[in-house]
Write a protein that holds these residues in place. Structure first.
Motif, PDB file in Angstrom:
ATOM      1  N   SER A  64       9.340   1.651  12.408  1.00 11.30           N
ATOM      2  CA  SER A  64      10.713   2.245  12.363  1.00 11.30           C
ATOM      3  C   SER A  64      10.563   3.225  11.206  1.00 11.30           C
ATOM      4  O   SER A  64       9.689   3.467  10.503  1.00 11.30           O
ATOM      5  CB  SER A  64      11.767   1.323  11.790  1.00 11.30           C
ATOM      6  OG  SER A  64      11.580   0.786  10.629  1.00 11.30           O
ATOM      7  N   PRO A  65      11.531   4.379  11.050  1.00  9.63           N
ATOM      8  CA  PRO A  65      11.424   5.290   9.881  1.00  9.63           C
ATOM      9  C   PRO A  65      11.930   4.787   8.728  1.00  9.63           C
ATOM     10  O   PRO A  65      11.894   5.433   7.653  1.00  9.63           O
ATOM     11  CB  PRO A  65      12.534   6.320  10.363  1.00  9.63           C
ATOM     12  CG  PRO A  65      13.518   5.630  11.224  1.00  9.63           C
ATOM     13  CD  PRO A  65      12.885   4.375  11.952  1.00  9.63           C
ATOM     14  N   ASP A  66      12.086   3.453   8.411  1.00 10.90           N
ATOM     15  CA  ASP A  66      12.716   2.915   7.280  1.00 10.90           C
ATOM     16  C   ASP A  66      11.516   3.019   6.240  1.00 10.90           C
ATOM     17  O   ASP A  66      10.461   3.177   6.619  1.00 10.90           O
ATOM     18  CB  ASP A  66      13.152   1.449   7.261  1.00 10.90           C
ATOM     19  CG  ASP A  66      14.179   1.337   8.515  1.00 10.90           C
ATOM     20  OD1 ASP A  66      14.970   2.415   8.616  1.00 10.90           O
ATOM     21  OD2 ASP A  66      14.496   0.211   9.127  1.00 10.90           O
ATOM     22  N   SER A  67      11.878   3.001   4.892  1.00 13.59           N
ATOM     23  CA  SER A  67      10.787   2.883   3.826  1.00 13.59           C
ATOM     24  C   SER A  67      10.266   1.441   4.074  1.00 13.59           C
ATOM     25  O   SER A  67      10.792   0.596   4.464  1.00 13.59           O
ATOM     26  CB  SER A  67      11.722   2.875   2.510  1.00 13.59           C
ATOM     27  OG  SER A  67      12.378   4.240   2.573  1.00 13.59           O
ATOM     28  N   PRO A  68       8.834   1.673   3.821  1.00 12.63           N
ATOM     29  CA  PRO A  68       8.025   0.568   4.041  1.00 12.63           C
ATOM     30  C   PRO A  68       8.480  -0.779   2.792  1.00 12.63           C
ATOM     31  O   PRO A  68       8.815  -0.360   1.680  1.00 12.63           O
ATOM     32  CB  PRO A  68       6.728   1.009   3.836  1.00 12.63           C
ATOM     33  CG  PRO A  68       6.711   2.219   2.873  1.00 12.63           C
ATOM     34  CD  PRO A  68       8.084   2.818   3.362  1.00 12.63           C
ATOM     35  N   LEU A  69       8.087  -1.958   3.108  1.00 12.72           N
ATOM     36  CA  LEU A  69       8.369  -2.951   2.292  1.00 12.72           C
ATOM     37  C   LEU A  69       6.843  -3.132   1.686  1.00 12.72           C
ATOM     38  O   LEU A  69       5.880  -3.657   2.616  1.00 12.72           O
ATOM     39  CB  LEU A  69       8.754  -4.296   3.242  1.00 12.72           C
ATOM     40  CG  LEU A  69      10.118  -4.284   3.589  1.00 12.72           C
ATOM     41  CD1 LEU A  69      10.680  -5.287   4.239  1.00 12.72           C
ATOM     42  CD2 LEU A  69      11.328  -3.884   2.659  1.00 12.72           C
ATOM     43  N   ASN A  70       6.568  -3.267   0.531  1.00 10.54           N
ATOM     44  CA  ASN A  70       5.421  -3.300   0.020  1.00 10.54           C
ATOM     45  C   ASN A  70       5.148  -4.811  -0.405  1.00 10.54           C
ATOM     46  O   ASN A  70       5.711  -5.544  -0.904  1.00 10.54           O
ATOM     47  CB  ASN A  70       5.111  -2.773  -1.534  1.00 10.54           C
ATOM     48  CG  ASN A  70       5.367  -0.980  -1.298  1.00 10.54           C
ATOM     49  OD1 ASN A  70       4.872  -0.618  -0.109  1.00 10.54           O
ATOM     50  ND2 ASN A  70       5.834  -0.527  -2.153  1.00 10.54           N
ATOM     51  N   ILE A  71       3.752  -5.295  -0.059  1.00 13.39           N
ATOM     52  CA  ILE A  71       3.036  -6.383  -0.419  1.00 13.39           C
ATOM     53  C   ILE A  71       1.907  -6.168  -1.216  1.00 13.39           C
ATOM     54  O   ILE A  71       1.285  -5.229  -0.635  1.00 13.39           O
ATOM     55  CB  ILE A  71       2.740  -7.388   0.867  1.00 13.39           C
ATOM     56  CG1 ILE A  71       2.182  -6.640   2.115  1.00 13.39           C
ATOM     57  CG2 ILE A  71       4.400  -7.831   1.431  1.00 13.39           C
ATOM     58  CD1 ILE A  71       1.779  -7.432   3.140  1.00 13.39           C
ATOM     59  N   HIS A  72       1.635  -6.816  -2.009  1.00 17.80           N
ATOM     60  CA  HIS A  72       0.544  -6.667  -2.944  1.00 17.80           C
ATOM     61  C   HIS A  72      -0.490  -7.887  -2.951  1.00 17.80           C
ATOM     62  O   HIS A  72      -0.492  -9.000  -2.771  1.00 17.80           O
ATOM     63  CB  HIS A  72       0.987  -6.669  -4.613  1.00 17.80           C
ATOM     64  CG  HIS A  72       2.065  -5.565  -4.734  1.00 17.80           C
ATOM     65  ND1 HIS A  72       2.004  -4.595  -5.231  1.00 17.80           N
ATOM     66  CD2 HIS A  72       3.492  -5.649  -4.252  1.00 17.80           C
ATOM     67  CE1 HIS A  72       2.921  -3.616  -5.424  1.00 17.80           C
ATOM     68  NE2 HIS A  72       3.974  -4.403  -4.856  1.00 17.80           N
ATOM     69  N   PHE A  73      -1.705  -7.219  -2.941  1.00 19.93           N
ATOM     70  CA  PHE A  73      -2.994  -8.383  -2.861  1.00 19.93           C
ATOM     71  C   PHE A  73      -4.115  -7.699  -3.769  1.00 19.93           C
ATOM     72  O   PHE A  73      -4.438  -6.737  -4.088  1.00 19.93           O
ATOM     73  CB  PHE A  73      -3.655  -8.091  -1.351  1.00 19.93           C
ATOM     74  CG  PHE A  73      -2.848  -8.664  -0.358  1.00 19.93           C
ATOM     75  CD1 PHE A  73      -2.851  -9.912   0.042  1.00 19.93           C
ATOM     76  CD2 PHE A  73      -1.919  -7.616   0.312  1.00 19.93           C
ATOM     77  CE1 PHE A  73      -2.266 -10.432   1.229  1.00 19.93           C
ATOM     78  CE2 PHE A  73      -1.185  -8.225   1.380  1.00 19.93           C
ATOM     79  CZ  PHE A  73      -1.407  -9.490   1.967  1.00 19.93           C
ATOM     80  N   LEU A  74      -4.689  -8.822  -4.362  1.00 15.44           N
ATOM     81  CA  LEU A  74      -5.893  -8.686  -5.103  1.00 15.44           C
ATOM     82  C   LEU A  74      -6.909  -8.984  -4.218  1.00 15.44           C
ATOM     83  O   LEU A  74      -7.012 -10.217  -3.569  1.00 15.44           O
ATOM     84  CB  LEU A  74      -5.937  -9.445  -6.349  1.00 15.44           C
ATOM     85  CG  LEU A  74      -7.461  -9.529  -7.005  1.00 15.44           C
ATOM     86  CD1 LEU A  74      -7.333  -8.199  -7.764  1.00 15.44           C
ATOM     87  CD2 LEU A  74      -7.151 -10.755  -8.083  1.00 15.44           C
ATOM     88  N   THR A  75      -7.975  -7.889  -3.997  1.00 20.89           N
ATOM     89  CA  THR A  75      -9.026  -8.411  -3.143  1.00 20.89           C
ATOM     90  C   THR A  75     -10.308  -7.613  -3.420  1.00 20.89           C
ATOM     91  O   THR A  75     -10.422  -6.798  -4.374  1.00 20.89           O
ATOM     92  CB  THR A  75      -8.625  -7.938  -1.564  1.00 20.89           C
ATOM     93  OG1 THR A  75      -9.556  -8.911  -0.815  1.00 20.89           O
ATOM     94  CG2 THR A  75      -8.812  -6.590  -1.246  1.00 20.89           C
ATOM     95  N   GLY A  76     -11.306  -8.027  -2.581  1.00 19.49           N
ATOM     96  CA  GLY A  76     -12.514  -7.410  -2.935  1.00 19.49           C
ATOM     97  C   GLY A  76     -13.605  -8.066  -1.885  1.00 19.49           C
ATOM     98  O   GLY A  76     -13.174  -8.358  -0.754  1.00 19.49           O
ATOM     99  N   ARG A  77     -14.996  -8.008  -2.165  1.00 20.61           N
ATOM    100  CA  ARG A  77     -15.743  -8.119  -1.135  1.00 20.61           C
ATOM    101  C   ARG A  77     -15.788  -9.558  -0.411  1.00 20.61           C
ATOM    102  O   ARG A  77     -15.953  -9.654   0.898  1.00 20.61           O
ATOM    103  CB  ARG A  77     -17.267  -8.052  -1.774  1.00 20.61           C
ATOM    104  CG  ARG A  77     -18.654  -8.564  -0.893  1.00 20.61           C
ATOM    105  CD  ARG A  77     -19.783  -8.369  -1.709  1.00 20.61           C
ATOM    106  NE  ARG A  77     -19.869  -8.995  -2.706  1.00 20.61           N
ATOM    107  CZ  ARG A  77     -20.052 -10.452  -2.819  1.00 20.61           C
ATOM    108  NH1 ARG A  77     -20.385 -11.123  -1.664  1.00 20.61           N
ATOM    109  NH2 ARG A  77     -19.950 -11.311  -3.959  1.00 20.61           N
ATOM    110  N   LYS A  78     -15.356 -10.703  -1.161  1.00 16.90           N
ATOM    111  CA  LYS A  78     -15.361 -11.957  -0.453  1.00 16.90           C
ATOM    112  C   LYS A  78     -14.266 -12.049   0.404  1.00 16.90           C
ATOM    113  O   LYS A  78     -14.107 -13.018   1.065  1.00 16.90           O
ATOM    114  CB  LYS A  78     -15.568 -12.943  -1.545  1.00 16.90           C
ATOM    115  CG  LYS A  78     -16.930 -12.958  -2.206  1.00 16.90           C
ATOM    116  CD  LYS A  78     -17.125 -14.073  -3.506  1.00 16.90           C
ATOM    117  CE  LYS A  78     -18.195 -14.215  -3.877  1.00 16.90           C
ATOM    118  NZ  LYS A  78     -18.270 -15.404  -4.828  1.00 16.90           N
TER     119      LYS A  78
END
Length: 325
Positions: A64-78
């Motif tokens: 949709s054209p709505d502003s996105p809802l942000n979700i936050h992740f800490l991540t890396g190789r594993k």
């Protein structure tokens, strides 16, 4: 930098044995060792299949054209592929645009970044050098030696420090080892109008510290069974000097623990009204039967549920993307 942190760790009387406890609490490690080696091999093969399948996930289209809802992740190789599956499963079951914000844990190589951006074209990557600049500005080692030492040697602490330091506003931080199977209305509603912290419910209270000590420091009742697989906090309301003090006293009184980040989060939320994910829908440590039946909206695959995560759960997400709309 590493020399300074090692000196701090030595002054805090933290040894090699203690460090190992951060990554594998004694009971869990012993239980893992006792597992049938054939089953462990099957689990590892299934894990490798899941990682390979992440390269085949289809790009998420803007709904949709709505502003996105942000979700936050800490991540890396594993964990990059688990992060992709978690965010992907939430996106395909959400009527709103879901945009993951990815924080580099220091091991997020370009080949993983390329895949994340392929699947989520609008994603934002917060690189380690940017994180470390903010840490040095807002959480200098000289003033926050305990938090900085914990961050360096206990990666779970980075879900607090790296994501929230020097920032403002509400943020929903998700663990990577989770999958969605229906529309997460509770989380979408929270993301659209956050006004209080949110978390999910654990199978038992797991903080690693005595309730009496935590309560005395927080000067409020400690919420029971808080699980940080889902964790919504307002960055600019975190009192870092208070958190440094709590971290120091916890260690001085009762040592270090694998669940320290969860304990500190429970203390941050202590005495505050919170939005709590319904435990019948947002399930920590689902049984094999629940993994197969998928009655819940979300599964958080901790401890004994890991085999079902790697052997069965992610395949349901792959099967869904193959089905015609």
């Amino acid at each position: 930098m590493n020399k300074s942190l090692k000196q701090i760790a030595k002054s805090l009387h933290l040894g090699v044995v203690a460090y190992r406890l951060y990554y594998a609490p004694k009971g869990l490690m012993q239980k893992y060792i006792r597992r049938d080696p054939i089953k462990r091999a099957i689990d590892e093969q299934a894990r490798q299949q899941m990682e390979a399948a992440a390269y085949q996930l289809q790009p998420i289209e803007i709904q949709s054209p709505d502003s996105p809802l942000n979700i936050h992740f800490l991540t890396g190789r594993k964990f990059w592929y688990q992060t992709c599956f978690c965010a992907y499963s939430m996106a395909v079951y959400s009527p709103s645009n879901i945009q993951p914000i990815i924080y580099d844990d220091g091991t997020l190589a370009n080949k993983y970044i390329e895949q994340i951006k392929r699947i989520f074209p609008r994603t934002k990557i917060v690189f380690l050098n940017e994180i470390e600049e903010r840490l040095d500005q807002y959480l200098p080692i000289s003033k926050f030696p305990y938090l900085r030492e914990r961050r360096a040697n206990y990666p779970n602490m980075r879900k607090l420090t790296d994501i929230h330091i020097g920032s403002s506003g509400w943020k929903l931080v998700l663990d990577s080892d989770m999958l969605f199977f229906r529309t997460p209305t509770f989380l979408i509603d929270w993301l659209n109008s956050p006004n209080k912290p949110c978390h999910m419910v654990d199978v038992e209270t797991s903080y690693g510290y005595s309730e009496a000590l935590m309560k005395s420091l927080a000067e409020a009742e400690i919420p029971q069974r808080l699980n940080v697989g889902i964790c919504g906090l307002k960055s600019d309301e975190i009192d870092w000097e208070q958190l440094e003090y709590w971290c120091r006293i916890l260690i001085e009184k009762e040592g270090t623990h694998y669940y320290q980040e969860q304990a500190l989060t429970a203390m941050i939320m202590a005495g505050k009204p919170c939005d709590i994910a319904p435990p019948k829908d947002y399930i920590v440590k689902p049984t094999k039967e629940e993994v197969v039946s998928q009655r819940g909206i979300l599964h958080h695959y901790v401890a004994d549920s890991k085999p079902w995560y790697f052997r069965h759960a992610w395949k349901q997400i792959v099967d869904r993307q193959k089905k015609p709309e």
